[in-house]
Structures are given as C-alpha cells and as structure tokens.
Design a protein around this motif. Sequence first.
Motif, mmCIF file in Angstrom:
data_model
loop_
_atom_site.group_PDB
_atom_site.id
_atom_site.type_symbol
_atom_site.label_atom_id
_atom_site.label_comp_id
_atom_site.label_asym_id
_atom_site.label_seq_id
_atom_site.Cartn_x
_atom_site.Cartn_y
_atom_site.Cartn_z
ATOM 1 N N UNK A 366 0.793 -1.238 0.000
ATOM 2 C CA UNK A 366 0.000 0.000 0.000
ATOM 3 C C UNK A 366 0.823 1.285 0.000
ATOM 4 N N UNK A 367 2.128 1.188 0.143
ATOM 5 C CA UNK A 367 2.957 2.385 0.298
ATOM 6 C C UNK A 367 2.893 3.321 -0.899
ATOM 7 N N UNK A 368 3.075 2.783 -2.099
ATOM 8 C CA UNK A 368 3.134 3.593 -3.326
ATOM 9 C C UNK A 368 4.126 4.751 -3.162
ATOM 10 N N UNK A 369 5.254 4.443 -2.534
ATOM 11 C CA UNK A 369 6.309 5.434 -2.376
ATOM 12 C C UNK A 369 6.260 6.245 -1.100
ATOM 13 N N UNK A 370 5.141 6.215 -0.404
ATOM 14 C CA UNK A 370 5.012 6.978 0.838
ATOM 15 C C UNK A 370 5.588 6.176 2.006
ATOM 16 N N UNK A 371 6.127 6.883 2.997
ATOM 17 C CA UNK A 371 6.654 6.217 4.188
ATOM 18 C C UNK A 371 5.497 5.786 5.079
ATOM 19 N N UNK A 372 5.548 4.550 5.536
ATOM 20 C CA UNK A 372 4.521 4.017 6.429
ATOM 21 C C UNK A 372 5.158 3.672 7.767
ATOM 22 N N UNK A 373 4.556 4.169 8.833
ATOM 23 C CA UNK A 373 5.000 3.894 10.196
ATOM 24 C C UNK A 373 4.477 2.511 10.588
ATOM 25 N N UNK A 374 5.356 1.530 10.680
ATOM 26 C CA UNK A 374 4.941 0.157 10.941
ATOM 27 C C UNK A 374 4.364 -0.018 12.334
ATOM 28 N N UNK A 375 4.944 0.664 13.312
ATOM 29 C CA UNK A 375 4.423 0.572 14.677
ATOM 30 C C UNK A 375 3.011 1.144 14.750
ATOM 31 N N UNK A 376 2.798 2.231 14.069
ATOM 32 C CA UNK A 376 1.463 2.857 14.042
ATOM 33 C C UNK A 376 0.461 1.955 13.339
ATOM 34 N N UNK A 377 0.886 1.325 12.264
ATOM 35 C CA UNK A 377 0.002 0.414 11.523
ATOM 36 C C UNK A 377 -0.472 -0.714 12.426
ATOM 37 N N UNK A 378 0.437 -1.267 13.205
ATOM 38 C CA UNK A 378 0.084 -2.376 14.101
ATOM 39 C C UNK A 378 -0.759 -1.908 15.272
#
Length: 381
Positions: A366-378
């Motif tokens: 789902x990133x499509x180049x954007x940074x994703x915060x993994x801790x926040x996702x979880x």
Amino acid sequence: MSAASNTGVAILGSGIFAKEAHLPALETLGPLAPKLKAVYSRSEKSARELADEAATKLRTTPQIYHDGDPSTNLDALLARSDISTVIVVLPITLQPSIILKALAAGKHVISEKPVAPDVASGAKLIAAYEAEYKSKGLVWRVAENFEAEPGYIAAGQALQAGKIGKVIFFSMRAVNYIDQDSKWYKTPWRTIPDYQGGFLLDGGVHSAAALRVMLPSAMTHLSGFASLNVEWLAPHDTINTIIKSADGSHGIFELSFGAPTSSRTSIGNGTIITGTDGYLTVGQTKVKDPVTGGDKSVFRIVIKSVTRDADGKPGPEKEEVIDEPVRGVELELASFFAAALEGKDDGLGSPLGALRDVAIIEAALNSDGKSIDLEKLVSQS
C-alpha cells in the motif's frame, strides 16, 4: 517419555504443507509430540489421503473428520476430550474463525502463518485471544518456521554479540519463479486468492520473519512499490522496499514471485547485513550429509569481520562459517508442544511477532512510495 504422550493432537487441513512438512516433523519428533489422533478436511477424500500418509509415516491411524457428515465434522472432533491440541493448516482467510472455534472448545492451537489476511483482522484475533482465552491457560502460537530456523537464529545471535560491530545497512532479496504447473499454484485458494498480495502475503511473511529474527533492532518504517508482472499471479507479484529500523540502520527488502525463468532465482537471492566492523551473509545451500551420504539443505552464515592491531588499525579479515540444518517446522512444533503441555515459553510463535510480519507485507503493498510507520500500523489496527 514426554508429557506429550499423555494427550492427543489433531491436524485441521490436509493440503501440501500438512503432508510435506507437518507429518514429517511429527515423525522426527516421535515421542516428543502428542499422538496424532484425528485429521480434518472439508472433504472426506482429502482427509482420508492425509490419514493414509499419517498411517505410513507415524504408524498410527488417525480418525477422519470432514464436513460431509454431521457426526464426523469439525465440531465432533473438537468435542473430543482426548485431543488437547490442534495444528491449523487451512486457507488463510478461514484460519481466524477456526482458531477461535478451537480455543472456544478448550484446545491449544498452533496455526500456520500468516496470522491473518491483514493487520486489522490479525489484531482483532489477538485481542480476542488475550481477552477470552489466554487467562484460561490456553496456548495459541503462530507456526512461522523461518522464525524457528536455527540459521536465522544463529545470524541474529552473531549480530547481537557484535561480531560485525553496529549494524548500519542490510539487504534481503527473495526472487521466486512460480509457473502454472507448480503444485503451489494449483492449490485452488492460491490460484484465485481472496486476500491481499497473493503469494506475496502467503510466502512473503517468511522473509519478513527472517529479518525480524536477525536484525537487532525493530523495523519501524517502510517505503516501497508493488506491481503485478505475471497476470495469473494477481493481485501483485513483486515488492521493492526500503526499511528503516529503530537503531537508525536501514536496508532493502525485495520480494518477487514473478521471475521470468527459474534460473533467475539463483541470482542475487539471500541476505547481507553490513556493520561497522564487517558483514554477514545468510543463504540456503546443499551439503553432504555425513550419515546418509546424500545432500541436505542448510542455512549457511558467513561472518566476515575486521581484525585490529593493538593501535586499533584494521588488519586481515577474519571469517567464520556456520551451517545450520533446515528444520524450522520440526522446531516450531517441538517448542509449541513444550509450551502447551509443560508450561514453557521460549518466545517462538508469538502472534504479535507474526502480526508484525503481515504489517511489512501490507505496508509494502500500500505504500506507493510513501513512508509508512509500521508501529502505528500495528497499534492502530
């Protein structure tokens, strides 16, 4: 004789991995595993095929359960008091409901990875377990065999011991070739997946787990792209990402099941972790078994470290080679049975750890180049 001999286990699911991984692991464990007393599949035919293989490998004849007869369905199996544990090896989207059903029946559960089809449903499943069943003494673990592989564990221990100094960057590449004649592709629920990522989720969580076990610091952020290059591997077959860890190290994680030829899989696959005082590589290879004389698969860890003189000046490289046999399924089951039946916990099979593996794949898709915060996702799921 282990306490495992005093109870029984059932396998729920009769697919390739149940036959080719779980049955051989139970055979190797012998008396360290509970007796296989029952097998379940949606169809009688597939349940019978698994039972026949179990009779050959384990020299026991488990009772057959299937959905075609109410008297021998899953509810009937779970009602048996002589079965305390179940191994769940079912399609990805079916597993969460079956895990809860087995827990509600008072069974210990080890379920195949991934923990769930997505982070949100995985988090919900973990919350239900912790709220309703953990306090009752029921054990639920996720069977992620890469997490239990001695090779990856040895690599992680070498990094923790500082054998290459502080980790500064890393790369993991896993390029796979899947054709339409593959036994894995011919599995109906993989041919037309009803979950994100297709093979990237089903197989990719292995690579995510290996990174989780090896890296000394938790992965915190991911940016990348996903694509589909082989039409019949929809919805996606390739991800290329950059990952950052909490200690400031960062690296490349590349995963594909869309290689154009089988020979492509032999080029560049494996893991390289670089530190301030050296580097470490991990990959699978074949070596001669001194007992049988045949070939066996091992994970080979090669550690190249800097030597220094009394003044701290770098000298010749020092090399250490560690070979560990591939035996993750056997060890994850042995660990589970010890935990379920003897109250031990060695940290393997944590549902939260498995959820973090799903988060890596979901973020990459789902990133499509954007940074994703993994801790926040979880944490927010």
